[in-house]
Design an enzyme around this catalytic site. Structure first.
Site, short mmCIF file in Angstrom:
data_model
loop_
_atom_site.label_atom_id
_atom_site.label_comp_id
_atom_site.label_asym_id
_atom_site.label_seq_id
_atom_site.Cartn_x
_atom_site.Cartn_y
_atom_site.Cartn_z
N HIS A 195 -4.19 -9.63 9.98
CA HIS A 195 -5.19 -8.94 10.83
C HIS A 195 -6.50 -9.73 10.94
O HIS A 195 -7.57 -9.14 11.02
CB HIS A 195 -5.56 -7.57 10.22
CG HIS A 195 -4.39 -6.71 9.91
ND1 HIS A 195 -3.49 -6.31 10.85
CD2 HIS A 195 -3.97 -6.17 8.73
CE1 HIS A 195 -2.57 -5.55 10.28
NE2 HIS A 195 -2.82 -5.46 9.00
N ASN A 252 -3.45 6.44 5.70
CA ASN A 252 -2.88 5.48 6.64
C ASN A 252 -1.37 5.67 6.78
O ASN A 252 -0.78 5.36 7.79
CB ASN A 252 -3.20 4.06 6.15
CG ASN A 252 -2.87 3.00 7.17
OD1 ASN A 252 -3.18 3.14 8.34
ND2 ASN A 252 -2.22 1.95 6.73
N LYS A 271 0.82 -1.22 0.00
CA LYS A 271 0.00 0.00 0.00
C LYS A 271 0.85 1.27 0.00
O LYS A 271 0.64 2.17 -0.82
CB LYS A 271 -0.92 0.04 1.23
CG LYS A 271 -1.98 -1.02 1.28
CD LYS A 271 -2.86 -0.88 2.51
CE LYS A 271 -2.16 -1.13 3.83
NZ LYS A 271 -1.66 -2.49 4.04
P1 ADP Z 1 2.00 -1.70 3.24
O1 ADP Z 1 1.86 -0.22 3.30
O2 ADP Z 1 0.83 -2.38 2.61
O3 ADP Z 1 2.40 -2.34 4.52
P2 ADP Z 1 4.58 -1.33 1.93
O4 ADP Z 1 4.61 -0.68 0.61
O5 ADP Z 1 4.95 -0.52 3.11
O6 ADP Z 1 3.18 -2.00 2.17
O7 ADP Z 1 5.51 -2.61 1.87
C1 ADP Z 1 5.67 -3.43 3.03
C2 ADP Z 1 6.42 -4.67 2.70
O8 ADP Z 1 5.60 -5.50 1.93
C3 ADP Z 1 7.66 -4.40 1.86
O9 ADP Z 1 8.79 -4.33 2.67
C4 ADP Z 1 7.72 -5.59 0.93
O10 ADP Z 1 8.49 -6.61 1.52
C5 ADP Z 1 6.30 -6.09 0.85
N1 ADP Z 1 5.60 -5.69 -0.37
C6 ADP Z 1 5.60 -4.50 -0.99
N2 ADP Z 1 4.81 -4.52 -2.07
C7 ADP Z 1 4.25 -5.74 -2.11
C8 ADP Z 1 3.34 -6.40 -2.99
N3 ADP Z 1 2.80 -5.79 -4.03
N4 ADP Z 1 3.02 -7.69 -2.72
C9 ADP Z 1 3.53 -8.31 -1.67
N5 ADP Z 1 4.41 -7.79 -0.82
C10 ADP Z 1 4.77 -6.50 -1.03
#
Ligand code: ADP
Length: 463
Positions: free
Chosen positions: A190, A144, A121
């Protein structure tokens, strides 16, 4: 900032005085709306009183007089056990909403892009913001992540809010409507808060029920729950549905097989760019994020050239596979944001020789799902509450060191990486756990990693 003066004359209460709750109180105060507020944490209450806000136990409050309860999404209101204030509010038919709902009610003119999914996200939200910024149009990027909704700039007709939306926030929306909705992926997370997988999927899918007419649904189709939602959406004639995939070519959508971004939204399967060349977007998961951001930018009217140019200059986000330093040929990567096994997997597939720092407050399922990646782990350095359980999962598959603290883990990982002297060695903090047992947040954990790594001796090379 948007004015909440439309609430003048109504009695609004605020539950939860974290980042979004205090931002809501400030926004209400700016509009001259005084609102009783509550938090179970005495320190937060004391701070609110010190800041001149009205504090009142909302269980005791005369609820018949409350028109709207602004709820902090982090506080359980249905599952696993509803907070007593939520129980009392529901009994009195007081609607619960989150801060994003107030922004949406305050500003009907701007364009809204909502981004959700289990993982990716924040990356996708900031990437969309980065791309749209190239058009020069006014933007508000947050929700968020980063800036709470009610502290974003006030935007007019030509402005766009790009909002990261958690499943908790989605449950607390009512009249909010989006021009573009993005659902990246769904994997179990969650679950306790949503009463199980079904509830979690329902919360995520609810974004598409909130699209404006002629809006666009951008949806990942690389997991089964999202594919099901996609199938259901296809029947809707009132919106454009744009599937995205980082695994296979997708008719009518945007795909990135092996990093090659292909746009078939006009049925021409146009080859757009090689995402593998963009260092700030490593791995297939980021290609999924890039597909989504590309589809959103197109839905917002941008041309492909402008989108690709912006993709290439994306600076990346902190704590997500962030290359902190290269010391004596060893790369130190801060992936503190990987708070579950699925996120850790995304980083691990990018490296072959991993000195893995993992552990923290465990999540459901532990690291069982990462077993196929254990051959890449030269050695695991375990910390936090999950250390014993992780050691059991890793037994016989990868050598393990019990380190206790992050600092000790970095020291030991460095020592092993230098001792083995293998090419491509990476000391990877990708904990597959929440941080709260030892840190204030994943950011705090990532900052600690950076601090300790920056103090390491050795010869640095440019990342
Ligand atoms: P969120 O805001 O949903 O927690 P982030 O962009 O902060 O997602 O990424 C969190 C972690 O999730 C990253 O460190 C990476 O390892 C993983 N990640 C990022 N993009 C994806 C995706 N499209 N699918 C699965 N895992 C992802």
């Amino acid at each position: 900032m948007e004015t909440l003066s439309f609430l003048d004359g109504q009695t609004v209460a605020v539950m939860g005085l974290g980042k979004s709750g205090t931002a809501t109180l400030r926004a209400l105060a700016r509009a001259g709306v005084s609102a009783p507020a509550w938090d179970d944490d005495a320190e937060a209450l004391a701070q609110a009183m010190h800041d001149g806000f009205m504090v009142s136990d909302l269980v005791e409050a005369e609820r018949s007089k409350i028109d709207l309860l602004v709820w902090s999404p982090g506080i359980p209101h249905v599952h696993p056990t509803p907070h007593p204030v939520a129980v009392a509010a529901r009994r009195a038919h007081v609607p619960l909403v989150c801060d994003v709902e107030l922004l949406a009610r305050a500003n009907l003119a701007a364009r809204y892009v909502g981004v959700t999914g289990t993982n990716g996200k924040s990356t996708t939200t900031t990437l969309i913001g980065h791309i749209l910024a190239a058009t020069g149009a006014p933007l508000g990027i947050g929700g968020n992540l980063g800036t709470p909704a009610l502290e974003l700039p006030s935007l007019g007709l030509d402005g766009t809010y790009v909002l990261e939306l958690s499943s908790y926030q989605l449950e607390l929306l009512d009249q909010a409507r989006f021009d573009v909705g993005v659902l990246l992926n769904i994997t179990p997370d969650h679950l306790a808060r949503h009463g199980g997988m079904e509830g979690y999927i329902e919360a995520k899918a609810s974004l598409f029920a909130k699209l404006r007419g002629q809006g666009t649904a951008v949806i990942g189709v690389d997991d089964a729950p999202c594919r099901q939602i996609f199938e259901a959406l296809r029947g809707r004639g009132d919106i454009t549905v744009r599937p995205i995939s980082a695994e296979r070519f997708i008719e009518g959508g945007v795909s990135a097989v092996d990093g090659l971004l292909v746009d078939d939204s006009e049925g021409k399967a146009e080859k757009i760019a090689d995402l593998g060349e963009i260092a700030s977007l490593p791995g297939r998961h980021n290609w999924q994020n890039a597909c989504a951001a590309y589809a959103v930018a197109k839905a917002c009217g941008m041309e492909r050239e402008g989108i690709v140019a912006a993709l290439r200059t994306y600076p990346g986000l902190r704590h997500r596979q962030e290359l902190v330093a290269i010391i004596d040929g060893v790369r130190y990567v801060n992936d503190s944001k990987a708070t579950n096994a699925d996120a850790a997997e995304k980083a691990m597939v990018c490296y072959d020789t991993i000195y893995w720092i993992a552990g923290g407050q465990p999540k459901e399922g532990g690291i069982d799902s990462l077993e196929p990646l254990f051959p890449r782990v030269r050695r695991a350095f375990l910390i936090g509450q999950a250390a014993e359980a992780f050691a059991r999962t890793l037994a016989g598959k990868a050598p393990v060191e019990q380190c206790g603290t992050l600092e000790a883990a970095i020291g030991q990982a460095r020592a092993w990486a230098l001792k083995e002297g293998l090419p491509g060695a990476v000391v990877l903090l990708s904990p597959a756990c929440a941080s709260w047992d030892q840190f204030k947040s994943f950011e705090h954990r990532g900052e600690m990693f950076r601090e300790v790594v920056e103090a390491l001796p050795g010869e640095r090379s440019a990342p």
